[in-house]
Write a protein that holds these residues in place. Structure first.
Motif, PDB file in Angstrom:
ATOM      1  N   ARG A  36      26.582 -10.900  -3.032  1.00  0.00           N
ATOM      2  CA  ARG A  36      27.986  -9.381  -1.982  1.00  0.00           C
ATOM      3  C   ARG A  36      28.725 -10.988  -0.776  1.00  0.00           C
ATOM      4  O   ARG A  36      29.947  -9.754  -0.709  1.00  0.00           O
ATOM      5  N   ARG A 107      28.180 -15.636 -11.983  1.00  0.00           N
ATOM      6  CA  ARG A 107      26.950 -15.843 -12.406  1.00  0.00           C
ATOM      7  C   ARG A 107      26.988 -17.605 -12.397  1.00  0.00           C
ATOM      8  O   ARG A 107      25.957 -18.053 -11.530  1.00  0.00           O
ATOM      9  N   ARG A 187      23.861   1.490  -8.718  1.00  0.00           N
ATOM     10  CA  ARG A 187      23.910   0.462  -8.925  1.00  0.00           C
ATOM     11  C   ARG A 187      22.263  -0.810  -9.786  1.00  0.00           C
ATOM     12  O   ARG A 187      22.998  -1.115 -10.642  1.00  0.00           O
ATOM     13  N   ASP A 191      22.981  -2.932 -12.924  1.00  0.00           N
ATOM     14  CA  ASP A 191      22.577  -4.440 -12.896  1.00  0.00           C
ATOM     15  C   ASP A 191      21.798  -4.366 -14.242  1.00  0.00           C
ATOM     16  O   ASP A 191      21.937  -5.532 -14.814  1.00  0.00           O
TER      17      ASP A 191
HETATM   18  O1  C5P Z   1      19.379  -7.657  -3.476  1.00  0.00           O
HETATM   19  P1  C5P Z   1      20.779  -7.269  -2.920  1.00  0.00           P
HETATM   20  O2  C5P Z   1      20.435  -5.126  -3.386  1.00  0.00           O
HETATM   21  O3  C5P Z   1      21.432  -7.500  -1.415  1.00  0.00           O
HETATM   22  O4  C5P Z   1      21.993  -7.136  -4.348  1.00  0.00           O
HETATM   23  C1  C5P Z   1      23.400  -7.133  -4.056  1.00  0.00           C
HETATM   24  C2  C5P Z   1      24.020  -6.763  -5.344  1.00  0.00           C
HETATM   25  O5  C5P Z   1      23.787  -8.281  -6.065  1.00  0.00           O
HETATM   26  C3  C5P Z   1      22.480  -6.429  -7.065  1.00  0.00           C
HETATM   27  O6  C5P Z   1      23.221  -4.536  -6.957  1.00  0.00           O
HETATM   28  C4  C5P Z   1      23.118  -6.737  -8.154  1.00  0.00           C
HETATM   29  O7  C5P Z   1      24.757  -6.982  -8.947  1.00  0.00           O
HETATM   30  C5  C5P Z   1      23.882  -8.733  -7.749  1.00  0.00           C
HETATM   31  N1  C5P Z   1      22.835  -9.504  -7.534  1.00  0.00           N
HETATM   32  C6  C5P Z   1      22.708  -9.794  -9.293  1.00  0.00           C
HETATM   33  N2  C5P Z   1      22.097 -10.811  -9.337  1.00  0.00           N
HETATM   34  C7  C5P Z   1      20.795 -10.991  -7.958  1.00  0.00           C
HETATM   35  C8  C5P Z   1      20.708 -11.331  -7.153  1.00  0.00           C
HETATM   36  C9  C5P Z   1      22.216  -9.927  -6.700  1.00  0.00           C
HETATM   37  O8  C5P Z   1      23.713  -9.769 -10.304  1.00  0.00           O
HETATM   38  N3  C5P Z   1      20.060 -12.854  -8.432  1.00  0.00           N
END
Ligand code: C5P
Length: 230
Positions: A36, A107, A187, A191
């Motif tokens: 974020r 990432r 989302r 994801d």
């Molecule tokens: O956990 P949260 O809803 O705050 O995460 C926001 C976004 O960050 C997720 O929708 C995802 O796209 C990304 N995320 C990710 N890998 C993680 C944590 C979050 O890709 N380990």
């Protein structure tokens, strides 16, 4: 010890991971906050979240870190020296974060920072790829899910300033609930479908569905797994 909690948006990961950290004396790592924060940095710099090269440059240039919250409150999220704890929770960031976090270089940069933060600590880390990619050797792995409707209901209450764990919790704005539901579904789909580190349970993760569980029941179930491995 590393406890990995993965799962979709609104599954209760943050609430439970924070409570578990306090109960078991673990360091809490919210990896979603890091994606974020990078997303916010892109928006603030006028970078299009769909421009992977530009997004990657931003991710490499910024440092995301955490500072202790006041008296047991959630940790503060720092983007370089800027406190972005509240700014990363807007609908605008919600909409852009999946595109930003699908970029492999983003990432790579975040996973390196996550491993550095965890070094030398007992940690509970929550996210999407903790058990699969970030800490594949985690002692405890949980994949926490819940029906999309239950997850949207919790998020909508939080957005209204309420506490979804309260017994009389209610959503007042039904339209806002529908928007949250649509956003959560979109989302999750993005994801789960991305090529790099998609949202999916690790083969050795314990799957837990929190739809009908209270916060304490979910916490007890995960704490029992931690105690078994201590
Ligand atoms: O956990 P949260 O809803 O705050 O995460 C926001 C976004 O960050 C997720 O929708 C995802 O796209 C990304 N995320 C990710 N890998 C993680 C944590 C979050 O890709 N380990």
């Amino acid at each position: 010890m590393i406890v990995a909690i993965d799962g979709p948006a609104g599954s209760g990961k943050s609430t439970v991971a924070r409570a578990l950290a306090a109960r078991e004396g673990l360091t809490y790592l919210d990896t979603g906050a890091m994606y974020r924060a990078v997303t916010l940095a892109c928006l603030e710099r006028g970078v299009d979240p769909a421009d992977a090269d530009a997004v990657a440059e931003v991710a490499k240039a910024v440092r995301v870190s955490f500072a202790p919250g006041d008296g047991g409150a959630a940790p503060r999220v720092l983007l370089d020296i800027q406190d972005v704890t509240e700014a990363i929770r807007t609908a605008e960031v919600d909409r852009a974060v999946s595109a930003v976090s699908a970029v492999p270089a983003v990432r790579e940069a975040m996973v390196a920072q996550q491993r550095r933060i965890a070094e030398g600590h007992d940690v509970v880390a929550e996210g999407r790829d903790i058990g699969t990619v970030v800490f594949p050797k985690a002692e405890v792995k949980v994949f926490l899910s819940a029906d999309p409707e239950a997850r949207a209901w919790r998020r909508a209450i939080e957005r209204e300033g309420g506490d979804p764990t309260a017994p009389d919790a209610k959503v007042h704005d039904k339209k806002a609930y529908k928007r949250v539901l649509a956003d959560i579904k979109s989302r999750d789909a993005q994801d789960s479908a991305r090529d790099t580190s998609p949202l999916k349970p690790a083969d050795d993760a314990v799957r837990l569905d929190s739809t009908k569980l209270t916060k304490d029941e979910t916490l007890d179930a995960i704490a029992a797994l931690v105690d078994q491995r201590r």
